[in-house]
Design an enzyme around this catalytic site. Sequence first.
Site, PDB file in Angstrom:
ATOM      1  N   ARG A 109      -2.818  14.302  55.374  1.00 44.49           N
ATOM      2  CA  ARG A 109      -1.983  13.211  55.890  1.00 44.49           C
ATOM      3  C   ARG A 109      -1.142  13.670  57.089  1.00 44.49           C
ATOM      4  O   ARG A 109      -0.775  12.868  57.931  1.00 44.49           O
ATOM      5  CB  ARG A 109      -1.113  12.643  54.749  1.00 44.49           C
ATOM      6  CG  ARG A 109      -0.197  13.656  54.130  1.00 44.49           C
ATOM      7  CD  ARG A 109       0.310  13.228  52.747  1.00 44.49           C
ATOM      8  NE  ARG A 109      -0.682  13.477  51.698  1.00 44.49           N
ATOM      9  CZ  ARG A 109      -0.486  13.175  50.417  1.00 44.49           C
ATOM     10  NH1 ARG A 109       0.640  12.600  50.028  1.00 44.49           N
ATOM     11  NH2 ARG A 109      -1.422  13.433  49.529  1.00 44.49           N
TER      12      ARG A 109
ATOM     13  N   LYS B 107      -4.217  26.634  46.540  1.00 43.58           N
ATOM     14  CA  LYS B 107      -5.106  26.092  45.513  1.00 43.58           C
ATOM     15  C   LYS B 107      -5.569  27.209  44.582  1.00 43.58           C
ATOM     16  O   LYS B 107      -5.644  28.365  45.003  1.00 43.58           O
ATOM     17  CB  LYS B 107      -6.343  25.485  46.186  1.00 43.58           C
ATOM     18  CG  LYS B 107      -6.082  24.201  46.939  1.00 43.58           C
ATOM     19  CD  LYS B 107      -7.380  23.623  47.475  1.00 43.58           C
ATOM     20  CE  LYS B 107      -7.139  22.320  48.238  1.00 43.58           C
ATOM     21  NZ  LYS B 107      -6.611  21.230  47.394  1.00 43.58           N
TER      22      LYS B 107
HETATM   23  N1  BES Z   1      -8.508  18.275  50.565  1.00 42.85           N
HETATM   24  C1  BES Z   1      -7.669  17.983  49.472  1.00 42.85           C
HETATM   25  C2  BES Z   1      -8.169  16.826  48.619  1.00 42.85           C
HETATM   26  C3  BES Z   1      -9.430  17.070  47.848  1.00 42.85           C
HETATM   27  C4  BES Z   1      -9.375  17.556  46.555  1.00 42.85           C
HETATM   28  C5  BES Z   1     -10.651  16.749  48.384  1.00 42.85           C
HETATM   29  C6  BES Z   1     -10.526  17.733  45.831  1.00 42.85           C
HETATM   30  C7  BES Z   1     -11.794  16.934  47.664  1.00 42.85           C
HETATM   31  C8  BES Z   1     -11.737  17.418  46.381  1.00 42.85           C
HETATM   32  C9  BES Z   1      -6.272  17.627  49.965  1.00 42.85           C
HETATM   33  O1  BES Z   1      -5.859  18.262  51.118  1.00 42.85           O
HETATM   34  C10 BES Z   1      -5.335  18.019  48.876  1.00 42.85           C
HETATM   35  O2  BES Z   1      -5.236  19.182  48.613  1.00 42.85           O
HETATM   36  N2  BES Z   1      -4.674  17.043  48.272  1.00 42.85           N
HETATM   37  C11 BES Z   1      -3.783  17.300  47.215  1.00 42.85           C
HETATM   38  C12 BES Z   1      -2.579  16.429  47.399  1.00 42.85           C
HETATM   39  C13 BES Z   1      -1.444  16.758  46.496  1.00 42.85           C
HETATM   40  C14 BES Z   1      -0.856  18.095  46.875  1.00 42.85           C
HETATM   41  C15 BES Z   1      -0.407  15.685  46.599  1.00 42.85           C
HETATM   42  C16 BES Z   1      -4.509  16.973  45.907  1.00 42.85           C
HETATM   43  O3  BES Z   1      -5.295  16.033  45.884  1.00 42.85           O
HETATM   44  O4  BES Z   1      -4.298  17.686  44.939  1.00 42.85           O
HETATM   45 MN    MN Z   2      -4.984  20.146  50.719  1.00 35.66          MN
END
Ligand code: BES
Ligand code: MN
Length: 514
Positions: A341, A267
């Site tokens: 997931r 991230k």
């Molecule tokens: N924990 C995150 C989702 C999230 C994002 C929660 C912002 C709270 C605030 C999750 O693990 C994630 O990173 N999801 C990705 C999925 C993507 C790679 C398909 C996302 O939402 O960008």
């Molecule tokens: Mn994530």
Amino acid sequence: MNFEFQKLSLSHAMTASVDAMVVLWPSQVQPDTQAVEPVSRLLAQAIAHGDFELKAGALLSLYSQPGMAARHVVVVCSADNQPGQIRSAMQAAWVALKAGKIKRLGLHVVGEASVQGLQMALSSLADASYNYTTTLSKPKARMLKQVLVSATHDRAELRQAVAQAQALVAGVELAKEWANRPANHATPTHLAETAKSIASGRAFKCEVLGPKEVAKLGMGAFMAVAQGAAEPLRFIVMRYNGAAASQAPVVLVGKGITFDTGGISMKPAAEMDEMKYDMGGAASVLGVFKALGLLKPAINVIGLIPATENMPDGLAVKPGDVVTSMSGQTIEILNTDAEGRLVLCDALTYAERFKPQAVIDIATLTGACVIALGAVRTGLFSSDDALAMQLQHAGEASGDTCWRMPLDDAYAEGLKSRFADVANVAGRAAGSVTAAKFLQRFTKSFAWAHLDIAGTAWRSGAAKGATGRPVGLLLQYLLTAAQATPTAKSHGKSKAAVKSGVKSKVKARTAGKA
Ligand code: BES
Ligand code: MN
Ligand code: ZN
């Protein structure tokens, strides 16, 4: 915090020994210019002079008046007593009172008090007065310890509502606490210890599995996420047995990523600190169990928490790696940031062994859900219309609302993989739905719902921090389900006895505790 209910007229409520008082006044009740009791009289005068109107958010602050035992009394208009109106009224009242050192607060409800209204008023008050302290060297501890709730009429259900609100607040605050704690103070091991301490009573069991046991179960997807982390994973299994053993349990599965860096698909740096709340689902399961221990409803509930960090490392899982989940399905991990997931799918497969009546997973799963629904409603996905409806109702009743999202098979197109049975990500479009479609593949043998709380479990901005959602929704759902199923645990207890046990236990166990 301790809540206590009394049946009192407004004038009697004003003589109660409290540090401050909030009077919730709905629009349709007219105050009386001739009243001996000061609140009604002063309010009537303010209205008569055109200085005050009984509309949403209006607030009158009274100080050291004869006939008032409290130094400070805030009258706040709750308009039509809609949940949102009560919430804003209580927030405004707390802001108006905040300067004072209030240990014991009176809350008087004018007019017809309702179960939902009382619960909303108390949980809003708790929310407004909550303060995180754990990792501060000189914390400003919360002063408020006791709330004396009064209404002009008495009904068993109002008293029960107050007892329930107290358990709800204890659960919500536990969930907030753990979601707020920094990741170095909230590791998978810490979560497991917390689960053990919550589930220590007679009706509980708690089992914690480590890397070896999880490997033995074949949880290849969960292990893939954990393999880059130095902190060892934990798989937490909590059981609450409030009903006969023959009764199928509800299983709650909480995403427990104690920190989400994204792994190798890392991230960006901005606001990455907030990924400490990526165990908000797990925290809500812990919070629900806390409340179950206080309320002892006649239902069986299992809590499952797959807990790990998601870290980049020389041993971390790489984009393109294919792993085998506990279900036997192989997964191509195209993006290591779609880790939620992966830990959830193995926990969902594990849930099969309980032959559950329903399985609900709770997860800060997708940024896409934040885009879709913001911080107002939790995303609800379900393959079972009856379960979806029950959760929607529980959301409306508790004010902890959700919104149903679609699960058409056409949304699963993008999850197809040439190298495995399924990929862990699809394209950008409908990201919260494709995540849910991924999970759905692991839920074929039970009624399933998924709550995406990425937007609702956390408040960003100046007052940033955990909200404790969706403990309110889940608890409401479970208490309703407990009432719908006929058999209480075969202690020879009648349902009424179980119900009345609710009050006394809450009082006994939480008296004196903040
Ligand atoms: N924990 C995150 C989702 C999230 C994002 C929660 C912002 C709270 C605030 C999750 O693990 C994630 O990173 N999801 C990705 C999925 C993507 C790679 C398909 C996302 O939402 O960008
Ligand atoms: Mn994530
Ligand atoms: Zn995550």
